[in-house]
Design a protein around this motif. Structure first.
Motif, PDB file in Angstrom:
ATOM      1  N   PHE A 287       8.672  -2.191 -12.647  1.00  0.00           N
ATOM      2  CA  PHE A 287       7.636  -2.268 -11.623  1.00  0.00           C
ATOM      3  C   PHE A 287       7.086  -0.877 -11.340  1.00  0.00           C
ATOM      4  N   LEU A 288       5.774  -0.775 -11.301  1.00  0.00           N
ATOM      5  CA  LEU A 288       5.108   0.493 -11.021  1.00  0.00           C
ATOM      6  C   LEU A 288       4.499   0.469  -9.624  1.00  0.00           C
ATOM      7  N   GLU A 289       3.654  -0.526  -9.362  1.00  0.00           N
ATOM      8  CA  GLU A 289       3.045  -0.692  -8.053  1.00  0.00           C
ATOM      9  C   GLU A 289       2.307  -2.028  -8.034  1.00  0.00           C
TER      10      GLU A 289
ATOM     11  N   ASN B 190      -5.669  14.613   1.247  1.00  0.00           N
ATOM     12  CA  ASN B 190      -7.138  14.606   1.240  1.00  0.00           C
ATOM     13  C   ASN B 190      -7.695  13.267   0.765  1.00  0.00           C
ATOM     14  N   ALA B 191      -7.031  12.636  -0.204  1.00  0.00           N
ATOM     15  CA  ALA B 191      -7.559  11.403  -0.788  1.00  0.00           C
ATOM     16  C   ALA B 191      -7.220  10.165   0.031  1.00  0.00           C
ATOM     17  N   PHE B 192      -6.000  10.147   0.625  1.00  0.00           N
ATOM     18  CA  PHE B 192      -5.526   8.909   1.248  1.00  0.00           C
ATOM     19  C   PHE B 192      -5.130   9.059   2.713  1.00  0.00           C
ATOM     20  N   GLY B 193      -5.178  10.299   3.220  1.00  0.00           N
ATOM     21  CA  GLY B 193      -4.799  10.505   4.615  1.00  0.00           C
ATOM     22  C   GLY B 193      -3.304  10.514   4.841  1.00  0.00           C
ATOM     23  N   SER B 194      -2.526  10.533   3.774  1.00  0.00           N
ATOM     24  CA  SER B 194      -1.063  10.564   3.874  1.00  0.00           C
ATOM     25  C   SER B 194      -0.507  11.444   2.769  1.00  0.00           C
TER      26      SER B 194
ATOM     27  N   ILE C 233       5.919  12.904  -9.827  1.00  0.00           N
ATOM     28  CA  ILE C 233       5.631  12.910  -8.395  1.00  0.00           C
ATOM     29  C   ILE C 233       4.452  11.965  -8.195  1.00  0.00           C
ATOM     30  N   LYS C 234       4.532  11.085  -7.189  1.00  0.00           N
ATOM     31  CA  LYS C 234       3.438  10.149  -6.940  1.00  0.00           C
ATOM     32  C   LYS C 234       3.131  10.088  -5.451  1.00  0.00           C
ATOM     33  N   ALA C 235       1.830  10.023  -5.144  1.00  0.00           N
ATOM     34  CA  ALA C 235       1.424   9.795  -3.764  1.00  0.00           C
ATOM     35  C   ALA C 235       1.812   8.378  -3.381  1.00  0.00           C
ATOM     36  N   SER C 236       2.537   8.221  -2.293  1.00  0.00           N
ATOM     37  CA  SER C 236       2.982   6.890  -1.885  1.00  0.00           C
ATOM     38  C   SER C 236       1.820   5.996  -1.484  1.00  0.00           C
ATOM     39  N   ALA C 237       0.735   6.593  -0.947  1.00  0.00           N
ATOM     40  CA  ALA C 237      -0.338   5.798  -0.341  1.00  0.00           C
ATOM     41  C   ALA C 237      -1.493   5.457  -1.272  1.00  0.00           C
ATOM     42  N   GLY C 238      -1.496   5.932  -2.513  1.00  0.00           N
ATOM     43  CA  GLY C 238      -2.690   5.687  -3.332  1.00  0.00           C
ATOM     44  C   GLY C 238      -2.413   5.707  -4.809  1.00  0.00           C
TER      45      GLY C 238
ATOM     46  N   GLY D 100       0.807  -1.221   0.000  1.00  0.00           N
ATOM     47  CA  GLY D 100       0.000   0.000   0.000  1.00  0.00           C
ATOM     48  C   GLY D 100       0.833   1.260   0.000  1.00  0.00           C
ATOM     49  N   SER D 101       2.113   1.114   0.244  1.00  0.00           N
ATOM     50  CA  SER D 101       3.034   2.256   0.210  1.00  0.00           C
ATOM     51  C   SER D 101       3.914   2.128  -1.023  1.00  0.00           C
ATOM     52  N   LYS D 102       3.803   3.073  -1.927  1.00  0.00           N
ATOM     53  CA  LYS D 102       4.661   3.033  -3.115  1.00  0.00           C
ATOM     54  C   LYS D 102       6.128   3.081  -2.707  1.00  0.00           C
ATOM     55  N   ARG D 103       6.418   3.804  -1.644  1.00  0.00           N
ATOM     56  CA  ARG D 103       7.796   3.936  -1.188  1.00  0.00           C
ATOM     57  C   ARG D 103       8.333   2.610  -0.659  1.00  0.00           C
ATOM     58  N   LEU D 104       7.606   1.992   0.281  1.00  0.00           N
ATOM     59  CA  LEU D 104       8.068   0.745   0.888  1.00  0.00           C
ATOM     60  C   LEU D 104       8.046  -0.407  -0.110  1.00  0.00           C
TER      61      LEU D 104
END
Length: 667
Positions: free
Chosen positions: A288-290, A192-196, A159-164, A116-120
């Protein structure tokens, strides 16, 4: 003894309905949850039981973990299927199900948290040896660090949101001068969308294909891949068309991508349905993207080419059973293609639309599947994603699937709410797409000047039909009044009509050649003249012969307003023949109004502020996206009639600008 018997579906709309269909077919009872706005929704009617979980806002209903768990306990539901979106990739939700002794139909808490974390997840994929795009996925999130890392990666970058996902919190940055502003916008939208607000940076891969692999794992350590889906046709990073198989796929590339996807899933001991997404560049390399730890919106295309029910697989695996097939038993046959029907206006920047569904009649064609959660009479609200339905077609070849899908899109009758049907139909017919050559740049580059993105005038033929329907409606009214002869067979003098649609107003002349139950008319619109006969019209559908050619149209007429399903989708035509025409608002008048129902997330000006044309004034959040509202003129803010956090209605006045004297004189 089965592990569970009753499934609560923690979702709404088409995916809730789709999960319930399979659950019912397998003999399970189902429970729906719904917000106050969804009390009359189709998924509520389909379920055996239903529980209201709060107000319309998602953070007070569909995202309330404790309330959903309580609904399951109240109805004795012993399993929960999360669908997609909402809480489907929320590790805390899966953990809460586990703590309550309820089976979560999805992967483990640990897999959801990591993927669920793009970073991790990217860190984990690098360690597992899965090809990844160069970028930055570090914990430091300050602007200085991100600017420094962006310089290292080089431009253009993403730039990408890590959480969504779904395009929210995602921005393409072309140069260093744009980075700080785009970081701020992406972080705000992600929060606003993912809380992170956590972000990652990646080198932009130019004009790639977006190819994803469907994977499945069971509790016995078995993992398989079920082919690929090409999701390259996107708009603002949101998928528009999905198909299986990928038009340029080879057996060797499929095997390489499939094995990489299984390797990714195995690294987290994955159980259930998952999708590993890759970018495929023009040289054949993939990255790999996600990984999405849930069922995808586009899963039907995989079901059609494999002949498998993926929701049935999910339920089976959650029961502890082994996968139904081994890798060597999975076969792909034919071609499937899917598009998403959205309540949005492509002419106005794909602005989400709200309103009442007056008519919904899905196309009935062999080889076409339509997943939806629509009911006639329901309101399309601003609180949820604007997707109304998924239209999917299957054929022996890609061309057959494409041709069927284009017709199905055009044949789905939707009245009362603007939708993207014309956009979808034109896209499916575009030579570049038909040839299978579309990349992620297709919509922005090859399709940017398509007529579906500009206002289309209603055809003279449709205007003639509208006038005939207005005539018939008034004639029927006269026929039922004593002493009036609206349905005589004698020819009558010409009738003049003024019909309005959007910003257009047209004049037509109707000559009644023959009155009666099947009136014959001659309609003049400018240089166009049509001989027309209404063969039937029952308030829902009409059959008309125009210049010797018979056609059928769906329509609904209420008073002076006609909703007509024409060649450009749903048309709304007003009979203004007896209406006094007043002044209308003009662009650049200094009035900033809400373009739709929504919530105000930022107010950036106050009375007395000097502003310039194009300056950002207010940010409106609706249907999961942020919409910037900007000044249309130079001037001074005279009034601000809204505050951050307020819910506003469509066309509500938010800000007034007093034009500069020079602007007033110039106008």
């Amino acid at each position: 003894m089965p592990a569970f018997n009753k499934i609560l579906v923690a979702n709404r709309g088409e995916i809730a309905c789709r999960v319930m269909r399979t659950a019912h077919a397998l003999g399970y009872r189902t429970v729906a949850v719904f917000s106050e706005a969804d009390a009359q929704a189709l998924h509520v009617q389909m379920a055996d039981e239903a529980v209201c979980i709060g107000p319309a806002q998602v953070n007070q209903s569909y995202l309330q973990i404790d309330t959903i768990i309580a609904a399951a306990q109240k109805t004795a539901a012993d399993a929960i299927h999360p669908g997609y979106g909402f809480l489907s990739e929320n590790a805390e939700f899966a953990r809460a199900c586990e703590a309550a002794g309820i089976t979560f139909i999805g992967p483990s808490v640990e897999a959801i948290h990591l993927m669920g974390s793009k970073r991790l997840s990217k860190i984990a994929m690098l360690e597992a040896g899965v090809p990844c795009i160069p970028g930055y996925e570090g914990a430091a999130q300050d602007d200085a660090t991100l600017n420094e890392q962006a310089q290292r990666i080089g431009y253009p970058l993403m730039i990408k949101a890590s959480a969504g996902g779904g395009g929210r919190g995602m921005r393409l940055v072309e140069s260093p001068t744009d980075l700080t502003e785009q970081l701020s916008t992406a972080r705000s939208e992600a929060l606003n969308a993912f809380g992170s607000g956590e972000l990652i940076l990646e080198r932009a891969v130019i004009k790639p294909r977006h190819v994803e692999i469907q994977v499945f794992g069971d509790q016995h350590g078995n993992l398989v891949y079920l082919g690929e889906r090409d999701c390259s046709v996107q708009r603002r990073h949101q998928k528009v068309v999905e198909e299986a198989p990928c038009p340029i796929m080879t057996e060797s590339l499929r095997q390489a991508m499939g094995e990489a996807a299984v390797k990714a899933a195995a690294s987290v001991n994955y159980v259930g349905a998952g999708t590993v997404e890759f970018l495929l560049d023009q040289s054949g390399d993939f990255y790999f993207l996600e990984m999405n730890t849930r069922l995808q919106v586009e899963h039907p295309v995989t079901e059609l080419v494999t002949g498998q029910d993926l929701v049935a697989w999910q339920i089976s695996v959650a029961q502890g059973l082994p996968l139904p097939l081994k890798q060597e038993q999975i076969r792909l046959s034919g071609h499937a293609m899917e598009v998403r029907l959205y309540a949005e206006d492509p002419v106005n920047g794909f602005l989400p639309q709200t309103g009442k569904v007056l008519r919904w009649q899905p196309a009935l064609l062999e080889g076409v599947r339509i997943d939806h959660g629509l009911r006639e009479g329901q309101l399309v609200s601003p609180f949820y994603d604007p997707m109304l339905a998924k239209i999917i077609a299957y054929g022996a070849t890609r061309e057959e699937a494409r041709r069927k899908l284009a017709r199905a899109v055009e044949d789905c009758v939707l009245l009362g709410v603007k939708a993207n049907q014309r956009f979808l139909a034109n896209l499916l017919k575009h030579p570049q797409f038909a040839a299978g050559n579309a990349t992620t740049a297709f919509v922005s580059e090859d399709f940017s000047d398509d007529p579906s993105l500009s206002a289309a005038a209603i055809s003279s033929k449709e205007l003639a039909l509208a006038a005939a329907l207005f005539y018939q409606d008034s004639a029927m009214g006269r026929a039922h009044q004593p002493g009036l002869s609206g349905w005589s067979n004698a020819a009558s003098p010409a009738l003049n009509y003024q019909l309005d649609s959007s910003d257009d107003s047209v004049q037509l002349t109707v000559h009644i050649v023959q009155a009666g139950e099947q009136p014959k008319l001659r309609v003049n619109h400018g240089v166009h003249c049509f001989e027309l006969q209404l063969l039937s019209a029952d308030g829902l559908d009409c059959s008309v012969e125009i210049d010797g050619v018979r056609q059928r149209y769906a329509y609904q007429l209420t008073g002076t307003t006609l909703h007509l399903f024409g060649h450009n989708g749903s048309l709304k035509i007003h009979n203004a023949t007896h209406t006094t025409i007043g002044s209308t608002e003009t662009a650049g008048n200094g009035l900033v109004k809400a373009p739709m129902d929504g919530a105000i997330v930022a107010v950036l000006v106050e009375p007395g502020s000097h502003v310039t044309k194009g300056q950002l004034l207010v940010v409106l959040e609706a249907m999961k996206m942020e919409h910037p509202l900007k000044a249309s003129i130079d001037g001074v803010i005279s009034r601000v009639q809204v505050n951050q956090g307020e819910q506003v209605k469509n066309r509500q006045l938010l800000v007034e600008i007093q034009a500069n004297d020079a602007d007033v004189l110039a106008s």
